[in-house]
Design a protein around this motif. Structure first.
Motif, PDB file in Angstrom:
ATOM      1  N   ASN A   1       0.835  -1.193   0.000  1.00  0.00           N
ATOM      2  CA  ASN A   1       0.000   0.000   0.000  1.00  0.00           C
ATOM      3  C   ASN A   1       0.872   1.245   0.000  1.00  0.00           C
ATOM      4  O   ASN A   1       1.852   1.331   0.729  1.00  0.00           O
ATOM      5  N   MET A   2       0.498   2.207  -0.846  1.00  0.00           N
ATOM      6  CA  MET A   2       1.205   3.473  -0.919  1.00  0.00           C
ATOM      7  C   MET A   2       0.314   4.577  -0.349  1.00  0.00           C
ATOM      8  O   MET A   2      -0.780   4.826  -0.851  1.00  0.00           O
ATOM      9  N   SER A   3       0.768   5.229   0.707  1.00  0.00           N
ATOM     10  CA  SER A   3       0.006   6.351   1.265  1.00  0.00           C
ATOM     11  C   SER A   3       0.550   7.651   0.686  1.00  0.00           C
ATOM     12  O   SER A   3       1.762   7.838   0.587  1.00  0.00           O
ATOM     13  N   ILE A   4      -0.344   8.546   0.298  1.00  0.00           N
ATOM     14  CA  ILE A   4       0.071   9.752  -0.430  1.00  0.00           C
ATOM     15  C   ILE A   4      -0.022  11.026   0.390  1.00  0.00           C
ATOM     16  O   ILE A   4       0.358  12.093  -0.079  1.00  0.00           O
ATOM     17  N   GLY A   5      -0.546  10.945   1.627  1.00  0.00           N
ATOM     18  CA  GLY A   5      -0.653  12.141   2.437  1.00  0.00           C
ATOM     19  C   GLY A   5      -1.704  13.104   1.905  1.00  0.00           C
ATOM     20  O   GLY A   5      -2.528  12.760   1.064  1.00  0.00           O
ATOM     21  N   GLU A   6      -1.668  14.329   2.410  1.00  0.00           N
ATOM     22  CA  GLU A   6      -2.658  15.333   2.012  1.00  0.00           C
ATOM     23  C   GLU A   6      -2.388  15.822   0.587  1.00  0.00           C
ATOM     24  O   GLU A   6      -1.286  16.282   0.282  1.00  0.00           O
ATOM     25  N   VAL A   7      -3.388  15.729  -0.267  1.00  0.00           N
ATOM     26  CA  VAL A   7      -3.224  16.192  -1.653  1.00  0.00           C
ATOM     27  C   VAL A   7      -4.245  17.246  -2.050  1.00  0.00           C
ATOM     28  O   VAL A   7      -4.252  17.709  -3.192  1.00  0.00           O
ATOM     29  N   THR A   8      -5.115  17.636  -1.120  1.00  0.00           N
ATOM     30  CA  THR A   8      -6.170  18.589  -1.474  1.00  0.00           C
ATOM     31  C   THR A   8      -5.927  19.982  -0.901  1.00  0.00           C
ATOM     32  O   THR A   8      -6.728  20.885  -1.124  1.00  0.00           O
ATOM     33  N   THR A   9      -4.832  20.168  -0.161  1.00  0.00           N
ATOM     34  CA  THR A   9      -4.545  21.504   0.362  1.00  0.00           C
ATOM     35  C   THR A   9      -3.802  22.317  -0.693  1.00  0.00           C
ATOM     36  O   THR A   9      -3.282  21.779  -1.673  1.00  0.00           O
ATOM     37  N   ALA A  10      -3.727  23.616  -0.459  1.00  0.00           N
ATOM     38  CA  ALA A  10      -2.986  24.503  -1.368  1.00  0.00           C
ATOM     39  C   ALA A  10      -1.547  24.702  -0.899  1.00  0.00           C
ATOM     40  O   ALA A  10      -0.829  25.543  -1.445  1.00  0.00           O
ATOM     41  N   LEU A  11      -1.112  23.910   0.069  1.00  0.00           N
ATOM     42  CA  LEU A  11       0.244  24.032   0.609  1.00  0.00           C
ATOM     43  C   LEU A  11       1.198  23.190  -0.238  1.00  0.00           C
ATOM     44  O   LEU A  11       1.763  22.199   0.213  1.00  0.00           O
ATOM     45  N   ASP A  12       1.377  23.607  -1.486  1.00  0.00           N
ATOM     46  CA  ASP A  12       2.077  22.788  -2.470  1.00  0.00           C
ATOM     47  C   ASP A  12       3.504  23.241  -2.756  1.00  0.00           C
ATOM     48  O   ASP A  12       4.210  22.592  -3.542  1.00  0.00           O
ATOM     49  N   ALA A  13       3.949  24.341  -2.164  1.00  0.00           N
ATOM     50  CA  ALA A  13       5.327  24.771  -2.371  1.00  0.00           C
ATOM     51  C   ALA A  13       6.279  23.730  -1.798  1.00  0.00           C
ATOM     52  O   ALA A  13       5.974  23.102  -0.774  1.00  0.00           O
ATOM     53  N   PRO A  14       7.421  23.501  -2.427  1.00  0.00           N
ATOM     54  CA  PRO A  14       8.349  22.479  -1.938  1.00  0.00           C
ATOM     55  C   PRO A  14       8.717  22.635  -0.467  1.00  0.00           C
ATOM     56  O   PRO A  14       8.834  21.634   0.246  1.00  0.00           O
ATOM     57  N   TRP A  15       8.849  23.869   0.019  1.00  0.00           N
ATOM     58  CA  TRP A  15       9.250  24.046   1.411  1.00  0.00           C
ATOM     59  C   TRP A  15       8.141  23.696   2.390  1.00  0.00           C
ATOM     60  O   TRP A  15       8.375  23.553   3.604  1.00  0.00           O
TER      61      TRP A  15
ATOM     62  N   THR B   1       1.028  23.773 -19.876  1.00  0.00           N
ATOM     63  CA  THR B   1       0.698  23.427 -18.495  1.00  0.00           C
ATOM     64  C   THR B   1       1.174  24.524 -17.547  1.00  0.00           C
ATOM     65  O   THR B   1       2.335  24.942 -17.597  1.00  0.00           O
ATOM     66  N   SER B   2       0.288  24.965 -16.686  1.00  0.00           N
ATOM     67  CA  SER B   2       0.632  25.995 -15.721  1.00  0.00           C
ATOM     68  C   SER B   2       1.733  25.500 -14.781  1.00  0.00           C
ATOM     69  O   SER B   2       1.763  24.332 -14.391  1.00  0.00           O
ATOM     70  N   GLU B   3       2.628  26.380 -14.416  1.00  0.00           N
ATOM     71  CA  GLU B   3       3.666  26.045 -13.450  1.00  0.00           C
ATOM     72  C   GLU B   3       3.187  26.226 -12.016  1.00  0.00           C
ATOM     73  O   GLU B   3       3.925  25.935 -11.074  1.00  0.00           O
ATOM     74  N   ASP B   4       1.977  26.697 -11.848  1.00  0.00           N
ATOM     75  CA  ASP B   4       1.389  26.861 -10.518  1.00  0.00           C
ATOM     76  C   ASP B   4       0.945  25.494 -10.007  1.00  0.00           C
ATOM     77  O   ASP B   4      -0.057  24.941 -10.464  1.00  0.00           O
ATOM     78  N   ARG B   5       1.691  24.932  -9.077  1.00  0.00           N
ATOM     79  CA  ARG B   5       1.421  23.583  -8.597  1.00  0.00           C
ATOM     80  C   ARG B   5       0.051  23.447  -7.946  1.00  0.00           C
ATOM     81  O   ARG B   5      -0.509  22.341  -7.901  1.00  0.00           O
ATOM     82  N   THR B   6      -0.512  24.541  -7.458  1.00  0.00           N
ATOM     83  CA  THR B   6      -1.825  24.449  -6.817  1.00  0.00           C
ATOM     84  C   THR B   6      -2.933  24.190  -7.824  1.00  0.00           C
ATOM     85  O   THR B   6      -4.056  23.848  -7.442  1.00  0.00           O
ATOM     86  N   THR B   7      -2.651  24.348  -9.120  1.00  0.00           N
ATOM     87  CA  THR B   7      -3.661  24.087 -10.155  1.00  0.00           C
ATOM     88  C   THR B   7      -3.631  22.641 -10.629  1.00  0.00           C
ATOM     89  O   THR B   7      -4.487  22.232 -11.413  1.00  0.00           O
ATOM     90  N   TRP B   8      -2.664  21.857 -10.185  1.00  0.00           N
ATOM     91  CA  TRP B   8      -2.564  20.469 -10.601  1.00  0.00           C
ATOM     92  C   TRP B   8      -3.503  19.625  -9.756  1.00  0.00           C
ATOM     93  O   TRP B   8      -3.469  19.678  -8.510  1.00  0.00           O
ATOM     94  N   VAL B   9      -4.331  18.827 -10.387  1.00  0.00           N
ATOM     95  CA  VAL B   9      -5.399  18.107  -9.702  1.00  0.00           C
ATOM     96  C   VAL B   9      -4.846  17.144  -8.650  1.00  0.00           C
ATOM     97  O   VAL B   9      -4.107  16.205  -8.966  1.00  0.00           O
TER      98      VAL B   9
END
Length: 425
Positions: free
Chosen positions: A211-225, A311-319
């Motif tokens: 099983n692979m757990s992916i963590g939170e993927v629906t927040t806008a906290l997508d910056a690498p830091w 493709t937008s470089e804004d990671r928050t727009t990636w589904v």
């Protein structure tokens, strides 16, 4: 030269998800449904593909090879009114139901995520995220045979054991994987995972479950830091008989050791080589794939695939943090089919060189699987409501068929040879 891409159909932009709360509910029990039991096995079966139309709440059944002609359709939410009434009367369930709609559902309810048929081809088992359950549907009547409410408030990816008798399903808000008897819905057991369990794979001839757990993927906290906000992401390997954890793999350590601390350790779709020695997987925010030597326990190669200039470089727009989401391996193990979700293409990658073939324009491909004859990769075009076959040998599109709203998972299955859909009552 990068191909001219098809315009993506406009979708409502995902809103901020409701605050995530880990579900602490105990595993549910299979609930018998009204209607006749599963009928006797038919004399002859036909291999088909089931396409889960997630926003429709339907599944289209198409031929498993050749032109992907549509054979029939089944409603996977025949109890929709009953389920919605239960949800609206429970404030906690309603909060999570709306959270699924506004988060991973991109403004839509998620009614059909994953599905597998029983060995005798009389029923199809479906995970329904918005209803936090798994149901078995009689293919002759369309009625529910059994229903299993998962722990927590959302069901997700499943996996079928090699003998076809058990399904493993991720309960994503409860950090749990349930294993069910596919014929009865009886819970065989469960095991704990990291945050937000996602992909499941049976390995070693059915002796292990990864099983692979992916963590939170629906927040806008997508910056690498801000990667630390995504939660506990890991691979959990369980014994398929005892369901005890036998191994935990922290891919963060392996990525860092390989010199790629920039890559997320949230593993998305994955595929093993036929001998089980090597795992290929996609990770959040990355247009490419990673090669992992399972025996040596180390990453051996990373391939970056082309990005679409549009493709937008804004990671928050990636589904749901998915740059690429969909990976399948040819039966011979020499080629990989990649769904370039946010880049609107699919391509066949040579496993020896990890070089891509022709970039086939497709609209927001969300899954990749192998056709019944093993000659083609089949991807779901969630942005165009169709599925498309791509020849493994040439890397070219061979056929497409229109399906329902937002197709995602595509799985091989079986139906009676003369089946064209449930009988009308």
């Amino acid at each position: 030269m990068f191909p001219k891409f098809l315009p993506r159909r406009r979708r409502p932009r995902a809103l901020a998800a409701a605050a995530a709360v880990l579900g602490l509910a105990l595993p549910g029990s299979a609930v018998a449904a009204d209607g006749p039991g599963t009928p006797a096995a038919p004399a002859a079966l036909r291999e088909v593909m089931f396409v889960a139309n997630n926003w429709d709440g339907t599944a289209d059944v198409v031929t498993a090879r050749g032109d992907l002609a549509r054979i029939g359709r089944i409603d996977v939410v025949p109890d929709k009114d009953q389920r919605l009434a239960e949800i609206y009367l429970n404030p906690v369930k309603l909060a999570y139901f709306l959270g699924v709609r506004l988060g991973p559902g991109e403004g839509h309810d998620q009614f059909a995520d994953d599905m597998y048929t029983t060995p005798d081809g009389t029923a199809v088992v479906v995970s329904r995220p918005s209803f936090a359950d798994v149901v078995s549907l009689d293919l002759a009547t369309g009625r529910i045979n059994w229903r299993f409410p998962v722990a927590g408030y959302r069901s997700d990816h499943m996996a079928l054991s090699p003998d076809g008798t058990r399904v493993a399903v991720s309960a994503s808000t409860a950090n749990t994987v349930h294993v069910l008897d596919i014929a009865t819905g009886r819970p065989i057991g469960s095991f704990a995972t990291g945050d937000k369990p996602h992909e499941n794979l049976f390995t070693d001839g059915g002796r292990r479950i990864w099983n692979m757990s992916i963590g939170e993927v629906t927040t806008a906290l997508d910056a690498p830091w801000l990667d630390w906000t995504k939660g506990d992401r890991r691979i959990t390997v369980a014994d398929a008989d005892t369901l005890r954890t036998v191994r935990i793999i922290d891919m963060r350590e392996r990525l860092d050791a390989f010199g790629r601390p920039d890559l997320s350790d949230a593993i998305r779709p994955a595929a093993f080589t036929p001998d089980g020695s090597t795992l290929y997987f996609q990770v959040s925010f990355f247009n490419g794939l990673v090669e992992y030597d399972a025996a040596a326990d180390r990453i051996t190669r990373v391939a970056t695939l082309p990005g679409n200039p549009a493709t937008s470089e804004d990671r928050t727009t990636w589904v749901n943090d998915s740059r690429h989401h969909g990976l399948a391996m040819s039966p011979a193990g020499d080629r990989l089919c990649v769904a370039g979700t946010m880049d609107d293409y699919a391509t066949v990658v040579d496993r020896a060189t990890l070089r891509e073939g022709p970039l086939v324009p497709v609209a927001k491909p969300y899954w990749a699987t192998v056709s019944g004859d093993g000659r083609s990769c089949v991807v779901s075009e969630s942005g165009a409501d169709r599925v498309t076959a791509i020849d493994f040998a040439t890397g070219q599109r061979t056929s497409s068929v229109e399906v329902g709203d937002h197709p995602q998972r595509v799985r091989l299955g079986h139906v009676p040879a003369d089946w064209t859909g449930p009988a009308r009552s």
